[in-house]
Scaffold this active site. Structure first.
Site, mmCIF file in Angstrom:
data_model
loop_
_atom_site.group_PDB
_atom_site.id
_atom_site.type_symbol
_atom_site.label_atom_id
_atom_site.label_comp_id
_atom_site.label_asym_id
_atom_site.label_seq_id
_atom_site.Cartn_x
_atom_site.Cartn_y
_atom_site.Cartn_z
ATOM 1 N N SER A 92 0.825 -1.216 0.000
ATOM 2 C CA SER A 92 0.000 0.000 0.000
ATOM 3 C C SER A 92 0.857 1.263 0.000
ATOM 4 C CB SER A 92 -0.888 0.022 1.247
ATOM 5 O OG SER A 92 -1.649 -1.152 1.349
ATOM 6 N N TYR A 139 -2.165 -2.572 -10.035
ATOM 7 C CA TYR A 139 -1.020 -1.972 -9.332
ATOM 8 C C TYR A 139 0.191 -1.881 -10.250
ATOM 9 C CZ TYR A 139 -2.906 -1.347 -4.692
ATOM 10 O OH TYR A 139 -3.611 -0.863 -3.634
ATOM 11 N N ASP A 146 3.512 -0.152 7.832
ATOM 12 C CA ASP A 146 3.545 -1.092 8.953
ATOM 13 C C ASP A 146 4.953 -1.387 9.477
ATOM 14 O OD1 ASP A 146 0.839 -1.246 8.575
ATOM 15 O OD2 ASP A 146 0.764 -3.437 8.396
ATOM 16 N N THR A 193 0.199 -6.654 1.539
ATOM 17 C CA THR A 193 -0.673 -7.381 2.467
ATOM 18 C C THR A 193 -2.139 -7.082 2.199
ATOM 19 O OG1 THR A 193 1.060 -7.218 4.139
ATOM 20 C CG2 THR A 193 -1.170 -7.699 4.930
ATOM 21 N N CYS A 194 -2.466 -5.802 2.084
ATOM 22 C CA CYS A 194 -3.867 -5.391 2.004
ATOM 23 C C CYS A 194 -4.586 -6.069 0.842
ATOM 24 C CB CYS A 194 -3.925 -3.872 1.858
ATOM 25 S SG CYS A 194 -5.589 -3.246 1.717
ATOM 26 N N ALA A 240 -12.087 0.537 11.173
ATOM 27 C CA ALA A 240 -13.235 -0.370 11.316
ATOM 28 C C ALA A 240 -12.742 -1.775 11.596
ATOM 29 C CB ALA A 240 -14.060 -0.364 10.045
ATOM 30 N N GLU A 286 -12.612 -10.964 13.193
ATOM 31 C CA GLU A 286 -13.130 -10.953 11.813
ATOM 32 C C GLU A 286 -13.232 -12.372 11.267
ATOM 33 O OE1 GLU A 286 -11.660 -6.501 10.394
ATOM 34 O OE2 GLU A 286 -10.384 -8.202 9.942
ATOM 35 N N GLU A 344 -28.983 8.478 12.167
ATOM 36 C CA GLU A 344 -29.570 9.698 12.736
ATOM 37 C C GLU A 344 -29.396 9.743 14.257
ATOM 38 O OE1 GLU A 344 -33.893 10.127 12.365
ATOM 39 O OE2 GLU A 344 -34.096 7.960 12.233
ATOM 40 N N LYS A 352 -10.093 -10.378 2.899
ATOM 41 C CA LYS A 352 -10.819 -10.524 4.171
ATOM 42 C C LYS A 352 -12.239 -10.001 4.032
ATOM 43 C CE LYS A 352 -10.949 -7.088 6.673
ATOM 44 N NZ LYS A 352 -10.150 -6.489 7.696
ATOM 45 N N TYR A 396 -8.274 -7.714 15.987
ATOM 46 C CA TYR A 396 -9.293 -7.562 14.951
ATOM 47 C C TYR A 396 -9.278 -8.707 13.943
ATOM 48 C CZ TYR A 396 -6.058 -5.649 11.406
ATOM 49 O OH TYR A 396 -5.053 -5.480 10.490
ATOM 50 N N GLY A 451 -0.725 -11.669 16.530
ATOM 51 C CA GLY A 451 0.039 -10.432 16.378
ATOM 52 C C GLY A 451 0.876 -10.416 15.113
ATOM 53 N N HIS A 484 -33.928 10.092 8.147
ATOM 54 C CA HIS A 484 -34.882 9.202 8.803
ATOM 55 C C HIS A 484 -35.529 8.264 7.786
ATOM 56 C CE1 HIS A 484 -37.589 8.009 11.983
ATOM 57 N NE2 HIS A 484 -38.593 8.129 11.146
ATOM 58 N N THR A 487 -3.980 0.476 6.104
ATOM 59 C CA THR A 487 -3.665 0.802 4.715
ATOM 60 C C THR A 487 -3.742 2.294 4.403
ATOM 61 O OG1 THR A 487 -4.093 -1.341 3.792
ATOM 62 C CG2 THR A 487 -4.609 0.531 2.373
ATOM 63 N N CYS A 542 -6.887 -6.673 3.963
ATOM 64 C CA CYS A 542 -8.185 -5.986 3.880
ATOM 65 C C CYS A 542 -9.115 -6.511 2.794
ATOM 66 C CB CYS A 542 -7.989 -4.499 3.598
ATOM 67 S SG CYS A 542 -6.400 -3.793 4.020
HETATM 68 C C1 LIG Z 1 -5.737 -10.137 7.733
HETATM 69 C C2 LIG Z 1 -5.508 -8.657 7.649
HETATM 70 C C3 LIG Z 1 -6.568 -7.794 7.510
HETATM 71 C C4 LIG Z 1 -6.377 -6.424 7.423
HETATM 72 N N1 LIG Z 1 -7.457 -5.613 7.296
HETATM 73 C C5 LIG Z 1 -7.294 -4.277 7.197
HETATM 74 C C6 LIG Z 1 -8.408 -3.420 7.013
HETATM 75 O O1 LIG Z 1 -9.553 -3.872 6.958
HETATM 76 N N2 LIG Z 1 -8.181 -2.093 6.890
HETATM 77 C C7 LIG Z 1 -6.912 -1.554 6.945
HETATM 78 O O2 LIG Z 1 -6.760 -0.333 6.819
HETATM 79 N N3 LIG Z 1 -5.838 -2.351 7.144
HETATM 80 C C8 LIG Z 1 -5.994 -3.690 7.264
HETATM 81 N N4 LIG Z 1 -4.904 -4.496 7.419
HETATM 82 C C9 LIG Z 1 -3.565 -3.870 7.560
HETATM 83 C C10 LIG Z 1 -3.004 -3.471 6.180
HETATM 84 O O3 LIG Z 1 -2.975 -4.597 5.358
HETATM 85 C C11 LIG Z 1 -1.618 -2.889 6.362
HETATM 86 O O4 LIG Z 1 -1.673 -1.817 7.271
HETATM 87 C C12 LIG Z 1 -1.030 -2.374 5.048
HETATM 88 O O5 LIG Z 1 -0.990 -3.388 4.092
HETATM 89 C C13 LIG Z 1 0.354 -1.801 5.291
HETATM 90 O O6 LIG Z 1 0.917 -1.395 4.081
HETATM 91 P P1 LIG Z 1 2.507 -1.368 3.914
HETATM 92 O O7 LIG Z 1 2.761 -0.733 2.574
HETATM 93 O O8 LIG Z 1 3.137 -0.810 5.106
HETATM 94 O O9 LIG Z 1 2.948 -2.905 3.884
HETATM 95 P P2 LIG Z 1 2.437 -4.122 3.004
HETATM 96 O O10 LIG Z 1 1.153 -3.860 2.342
HETATM 97 O O11 LIG Z 1 2.553 -5.317 3.873
HETATM 98 O O12 LIG Z 1 3.527 -4.209 1.850
HETATM 99 C C14 LIG Z 1 4.852 -4.577 2.097
HETATM 100 C C15 LIG Z 1 5.364 -5.289 0.864
HETATM 101 O O13 LIG Z 1 6.781 -5.374 0.924
HETATM 102 C C16 LIG Z 1 7.185 -6.609 0.371
HETATM 103 N N5 LIG Z 1 8.536 -6.873 0.885
HETATM 104 C C17 LIG Z 1 8.873 -7.114 2.180
HETATM 105 N N6 LIG Z 1 10.222 -7.226 2.270
HETATM 106 C C18 LIG Z 1 10.707 -7.047 1.000
HETATM 107 C C19 LIG Z 1 12.021 -7.022 0.461
HETATM 108 N N7 LIG Z 1 13.111 -7.174 1.227
HETATM 109 N N8 LIG Z 1 12.169 -6.829 -0.882
HETATM 110 C C20 LIG Z 1 11.075 -6.654 -1.670
HETATM 111 N N9 LIG Z 1 9.819 -6.652 -1.209
HETATM 112 C C21 LIG Z 1 9.640 -6.834 0.116
HETATM 113 C C22 LIG Z 1 6.111 -7.576 0.855
HETATM 114 O O14 LIG Z 1 6.071 -8.733 0.030
HETATM 115 C C23 LIG Z 1 4.854 -6.721 0.740
HETATM 116 O O15 LIG Z 1 4.213 -6.899 -0.503
HETATM 117 C C24 LIG Z 1 -5.058 -5.888 7.481
HETATM 118 C C25 LIG Z 1 -3.965 -6.756 7.623
HETATM 119 C C26 LIG Z 1 -4.183 -8.115 7.708
HETATM 120 C C27 LIG Z 1 -2.996 -9.024 7.849
#
Ligand SMILES: Cc1cc2nc3c(=O)[nH]c(=O)nc-3n(C[C@H](O)[C@H](O)[C@H](O)COP(=O)(O)OP(=O)(O)OC[C@H]3O[C@@H](n4cnc5c(N)ncnc54)[C@H](O)[C@@H]3O)c2cc1C
Length: 460
Positions: A18, A102, A305, A45-46, A344, A184, A443, A54, A180, A264, A438, A313, A51
């Protein structure tokens, strides 16, 4: 030759999730020479194991309840059988579509894409899939990863990444964790027909959320047939025949077909070579940054993260976008407010929250609390035992609304609008003079006339 052309790139982003994708795309759109490396899946991840899949699975799980609820309205709808394989295949097709979007967004912005792992060799040099690449600036956007507890037999359980590709829906699931992701998935599996046990260390789920919401959610989960095991200590997992046994303290145990650890997530920094880059880490390996995302190394930044702050995200996206603007935009950087970040939980029913909890506000000072609990109109007819809860937390002195919380259907959709009002500094009087819609549950947020209680320090 520009001074930065001694490097292969002006900016190199590690991680195509993200935050990383947004940062790379915006920096390139400002004219920077940008590269991005992703080792696993575009969108991170998202899009792939968070997200998006899920929420699709939550939506899949809601249809059984709709079928049951329809009876009160005169329908004879029967839930029928659910095809897990079809759900996973449909969900995967949607994820592949998003992955392609993407990649297209990045390439059409002129970002050079590397489908490889990137690690540091020094503060300006990376190893990207065996290739040496240099960059004037580097952004760490590697996200987080789920962690298993350190107990015997932990490898017999799964973590959330695997939950999206189970070969079949387990008939009996035990979820470990009160966060969460655990609540979920409890809703997902229960809605699809599994028997669900949820084991948590705390007395209530969702530590850190408002206590009224936590209590309301525990009640709702129980009403959905989910068996809660609060204040429990997990000791081990054992294989017993074709199923698993989760062993708890005091001789208790739970048998299930699937043990799911949602205990975690930790920052994804293992093997990244942060020591070679001179980047300082903190608790659980989180990359330490200042308010402008700068690490301890003057040319290296971290977003999302991997910094382990608000792991959401939209926060990762905002951080990535603002950083790209600050570094390369000709004009002022786009600005976000992190004062009332809404979030949420897509439990069944969902909940949503923005700003401070009652407990946080009370610790700061005198606070007016407004709470209402009611049966939503649909369930006066459906016969389902489901109560909605809505709550405003108001700073007593300024009368600004500093917290909004809701448990109930459509809570996430409502909270976005409330967060705008709170970000704009709305007071309780502003809520009161707003005309309601309403008949809706929403409301209620503008008709909370009677203060429920006053909490917090009252000045002498
Ligand atoms: C089950 C679940 C449900 C979630 N639901 C929600 C939700 O409903 N709403 C919400 O806002 N957030 C949700 N989140 C959290 C959200 O997914 C994260 O906050 C978000 O993806 C963080 O984005 P990021 O860019 O920091 O990392 P990420 O999206 O995790 O992206 C990091 C990327 O870096 C890549 N990477 C790692 N190391 C290397 C490397 N050395 N070289 C090359 N690539 C690498 C990984 O493969 C990954 O694709 C959820 C998370 C989980 C696990």
């Amino acid at each position: 030759m520009s001074p930065t052309q001694e490097y292969d790139f002006d900016l190199f982003v590690i991680g195509g999730g993200s935050g990383g994708v947004r940062c790379a795309r915006i920096a390139a759109s400002h004219g920077a020479r940008v590269g991005v490396a992703e080792e696993r899946f575009w969108g991170g991840t998202c899009v792939n194991v968070g997200c998006v899949p899920k929420k699709l699975m939550v939506q899949a799980s809601e249809y059984r309840g709709y079928a049951e609820d329809s009876h009160g309205f005169g329908w004879d709808t029967q839930p029928g059988a659910h095809d897990w394989t079809k759900l996973i295949a449909t969900k995967d097709a949607e994820i592949s579509r998003l992955n392609a979007i993407y990649v297209k967004l990045l390439s059409s912005a002129g970002v050079e894409i590397f489908e490889a792992r990137a690690t540091f060799r020094d503060p300006h040099t990376l190893d990207v899939g065996g290739r040496r690449i240099t960059a004037e600036r580097i952004v760490i956007a590697t996200g987080g990863r789920p962690e298993r507890p350190d107990i015997p037999g932990a490898e017999l359980g799964i973590i959330s990444d695997a939950a999206f590709h189970l070969p079949e829906r387990p008939a009996r699931v035990v979820l470990v964790g009160g966060g969460y992701i655990s609540v979920e998935f409890a809703g997902i599996f229960a809605g699809l027909g599994s028997q669900v046990d949820l084991v948590m260390r705390q007395p209530l789920p969702l530590r850190g959320f408002d206590n009224d919401l936590r209590e309301g959610l525990a009640e709702a989960l129980t009403a959905n047939g989910i068996r809660l095991h609060p204040s429990a200590k997990v000791m081990a997992v054992e294989a017993v025949g074709d199923h698993k046994r989760l062993v708890l303290a005091e001789g208790k145990s739970i048998d299930a077909d699937l043990v799911f650890f949602a205990t975690g997530r930790i920052p994804n920094v293992a093997g990244l070579g942060l020591d070679l880059a001179g980047v300082t880490t903190g608790r659980n390996g989180a990359v330490v940054v200042d308010e402008e995302q700068l690490t301890s190394q003057p040319n290296i930044y971290a977003i999302g993260d991997v910094t382990d702050r608000l792991n959401l995200t939209p926060v990762a996206i905002a951080e990535g976008h603002a950083l790209a603007d600050r570094l390369y935009a000709p004009g002022p950087a786009r600005n976000w407010s992190f004062a009332a970040v809404p979030t949420a939980v897509f439990s069944t029913p969902p909940l949503a929250t923005a700003g401070l909890t009652e407990e946080q506000a009370a610790a700061r000072g005198e606070t007016d609390i407004y709470v209402t609990r009611f049966t939503p109109m649909r369930h006066t007819i459906s016969g389902r035992h489901r109560r909605a809860l809505m709550k405003l937390v108001v700073d007593h002195a300024t009368q600004r609304v500093i917290g909004a919380h809701m448990l109930g259907e459509d809570a996430p959709e409502m909270m976005q609008g409330l967060a705008i009002a709170m970000t704009a500094g709305a007071t309780k009087a502003d809520f009161d003079r707003t005309i309601g819609i309403h008949p809706t549950a929403a409301e209620e947020f503008v008709t909370l006339r009677t203060r429920t209680r006053v909490v917090g320090k009252v000045e002498a």
